[in-house]
Design a protein around this motif. Structure first.
Motif, short mmCIF file in Angstrom:
data_model
loop_
_atom_site.label_atom_id
_atom_site.label_comp_id
_atom_site.label_asym_id
_atom_site.label_seq_id
_atom_site.Cartn_x
_atom_site.Cartn_y
_atom_site.Cartn_z
N PRO A 219 19.28 -36.98 75.72
CA PRO A 219 20.37 -36.62 76.52
C PRO A 219 21.06 -35.34 75.73
O PRO A 219 20.83 -35.22 74.68
CB PRO A 219 21.06 -38.02 76.19
N ARG A 220 22.16 -34.93 76.67
CA ARG A 220 22.88 -33.93 76.13
C ARG A 220 24.31 -34.66 75.58
O ARG A 220 24.54 -35.56 75.97
CB ARG A 220 23.33 -33.12 77.20
N ILE A 221 24.79 -33.61 74.56
CA ILE A 221 26.11 -34.27 73.95
C ILE A 221 27.26 -33.56 74.79
O ILE A 221 27.29 -32.31 75.08
CB ILE A 221 26.19 -33.83 72.67
N VAL A 222 28.28 -34.34 75.29
CA VAL A 222 29.30 -34.03 75.90
C VAL A 222 30.65 -34.38 74.99
O VAL A 222 30.78 -35.35 74.55
CB VAL A 222 29.66 -34.58 77.25
N PRO A 223 31.23 -33.37 74.67
CA PRO A 223 32.56 -33.77 73.46
C PRO A 223 33.68 -34.00 74.37
O PRO A 223 34.06 -33.32 75.31
CB PRO A 223 32.83 -32.30 72.80
N PHE A 224 34.15 -35.29 73.90
CA PHE A 224 35.46 -35.83 74.45
C PHE A 224 36.60 -35.93 73.36
O PHE A 224 36.25 -36.27 72.44
CB PHE A 224 35.16 -37.09 75.08
N ARG A 225 37.58 -35.11 73.57
CA ARG A 225 38.64 -35.14 72.58
C ARG A 225 39.72 -36.45 72.93
O ARG A 225 40.03 -36.59 74.13
CB ARG A 225 39.55 -34.12 72.81
N GLY A 226 40.07 -36.95 71.87
CA GLY A 226 40.80 -38.16 71.99
C GLY A 226 42.14 -37.86 71.23
O GLY A 226 41.87 -37.58 69.75
N GLU A 227 43.22 -37.63 71.83
CA GLU A 227 44.65 -37.21 71.39
C GLU A 227 45.29 -38.26 71.08
O GLU A 227 45.50 -39.21 71.76
CB GLU A 227 45.17 -36.29 72.25
N TYR A 228 46.25 -38.33 69.75
CA TYR A 228 46.94 -39.61 69.26
C TYR A 228 48.56 -39.09 69.25
O TYR A 228 48.71 -37.93 69.08
CB TYR A 228 46.52 -40.05 68.03
N LEU A 229 49.17 -40.10 69.52
CA LEU A 229 50.83 -39.87 69.17
C LEU A 229 51.06 -40.83 67.89
O LEU A 229 50.07 -41.81 67.80
CB LEU A 229 51.68 -40.25 70.26
N LEU A 230 52.10 -40.53 67.17
CA LEU A 230 52.27 -41.51 66.14
C LEU A 230 53.51 -42.20 66.09
O LEU A 230 54.65 -41.68 66.57
CB LEU A 230 52.36 -40.69 64.77
N LEU A 231 53.83 -43.32 66.03
CA LEU A 231 55.00 -44.06 66.10
C LEU A 231 55.97 -43.46 64.81
O LEU A 231 55.33 -43.12 63.78
CB LEU A 231 54.82 -45.39 65.74
N ARG A 232 57.18 -43.06 65.08
CA ARG A 232 57.76 -42.78 64.12
C ARG A 232 58.06 -43.69 62.88
O ARG A 232 57.91 -44.74 63.13
CB ARG A 232 59.61 -42.26 64.44
N PRO A 233 58.31 -43.30 61.65
CA PRO A 233 58.32 -44.21 60.48
C PRO A 233 59.24 -45.29 60.68
O PRO A 233 58.94 -46.65 60.34
CB PRO A 233 58.90 -43.35 59.43
#
Length: 405
Positions: A219-233
């Motif tokens: 198979p071929r590799i397909v790159p999927f980006r996973g983006e995150y937010l962070l809860l404020r402290p």
């Protein structure tokens, strides 16, 4: 002189776990790890959310199911022995609508077949007792699901390799793999090294490196980006443990969830958008070579035809924090856009078949002296030590094994 020299391409957690397993199981073997970067665990391992998955999601009888459950046990023991972080904070898999209850119950039966420890179904009232800020009509509670620090584990694996007489060669981008009499020659632009056997654990570059070894184009590799937010402290107390959605079986990604980290931060996410480069951790990172490769592969277009609606929704969340948090608020109603800041991102190496199917299970196979890991997405970090056992068994099935100490 060593009995044998074994090369491992890739110093992510799977490659290093494999190198360590060889050193432990086969004393007298010289182990060489080849890594193109200047440090270990820079890519998928270094951008991992840190979750130690219990084995809830995976099809019974699959490699993922068996190796994850085995891997959790090995990883817990290793972290305890090395005093590395390992916190069993628990996970809720939350149904927010009545029409999700059937899928949740099916997931429960699947997890029982996978021998996930101490898993139970809980009511809306029990959800509130565990997570006062979480909404939902019912949930699965996995109290043994944990969090850890995978880059630290990978660095410890590397120390184990070098401590046993092996070597981790950083700054060694593999440009050629050639059969030679009695072995394999591994080449970079500056150096050639002969090994007796070779194991490919190249992650985002796994199909590229496999083609160097004439291991096929799929198979071929397909790159999927996973983006995150962070809860404020000041808002990290909104959740006490991991809070996940009931997954949609038509799509291999889990959806937006809440993930406490061992450093005390809490991530919200990720989404899953097609990256424009294999190592495209930002929206502005574009690789024309990678894009041409994706566009030329029939599987890419067949995948797009199946999942274009989901793709549009994921991209909407990438560009709109309001849209991103709309999904998150289904699970924690009290969280809002004002409670989060932009976090990091990771890229998942997702294998794709020519017919457009996203490969779900691990794919590991051997051809002669080369053993190739062609697909090792999440939960590969959780299962890394068990994957290593599996790889070493496959790579050395023609040679007597030495009992593991």
């Amino acid at each position: 002189m060593p009995d044998e020299t074994v090369g491992v391409v890739g110093a992510g957690i799977v490659g290093l776990a494999t190198a360590r397993e060889i050193a432990l199981r086969r004393p007298g073997t010289r182990v060489l790890v080849f890594e193109k970067e200047r440090e270990v665990a820079l890519h998928q391992t270094g951008h991992n959310s840190g979750v130690v998955h219990a084995g809830i999601y995976y099809a019974p009888g699959s490699l993922k199911a068996g190796l994850t459950v085995r891997g959790v046990s090995l990883l817990r023991e290793y972290c305890q022995d090395r005093r590395l972080p390992y916190q069993e904070i628990g996970k809720l898999v939350v149904a927010v609508r009545d029409d999700e209850l059937g899928r949740m119950n099916s997931l429960y039966e699947r997890a029982r077949n996978n021998h996930v420890p101490d898993l139970r179904r809980i009511s809306q009232e029990e959800i509130r007792e565990l997570e006062p800020n979480v909404g939902g009509v019912a949930a699965l509670h996995s109290p043994r699901t944990a969090i850890t620090d995978y880059p630290a584990i990978a660095r410890s694996f590397a120390q184990d390799v070098t401590g046993s007489g092996g070597e981790v060669r950083l700054g060694f981008p593999v440009t050629g793999i050639t059969d030679v009499p009695g072995g394999i020659e591994v080449a970079s632009a500056r150096e050639r090294v002969r090994v007796d056997r070779l194991i490919l654990c190249a992650g985002l570059q796994s199909d590229v490196v496999a083609r160097l070894a004439l291991d096929g184009r799929e198979p071929r590799i397909v790159p999927f980006r996973g983006e995150y937010l962070l809860l404020r402290p000041g808002r990290t107390d909104l959740v006490r443990g991991l809070v996940y959605p009931v997954p949609d079986p038509r799509y291999p990604f889990l959806g937006v969830h809440f993930t406490p980290r061992v450093d005390g931060s809490v991530e919200v996410g990720p989404n899953a958008v097609l990256a424009l480069a294999r190592e495209g951790y930002t929206r502005t990172r574009v690789s024309p070579k990678d894009l041409i490769g994706l566009a030329a592969y029939p599987g890419t277009w067949r995948m797009a035809a199946r999942h274009w609606r989901t793709g549009i929704r994921e991209y909407r969340g990438s560009f709109s924090r309001t849209a991103f948090m709309r999904d998150a608020r289904l699970y924690v109603p009290g969280v809002g856009v004002q409670d989060v800041v932009r976090g990091g991102a990771g890229v998942r190496a997702q294998a794709l078949d020519r017919d457009g199917t996203l490969v779900d299970d691990f794919r590991i196979h051997r051809a002669g002296r080369v053993t190739a890991v062609r697909n090792a997405p999440s939960p590969a970090a959780t299962a890394s030590m068990a994957i290593a056992e599996h790889i070493v068994h496959a790579a050395f099935e023609d040679a007597p094994a030495t009992r593991r100490p």
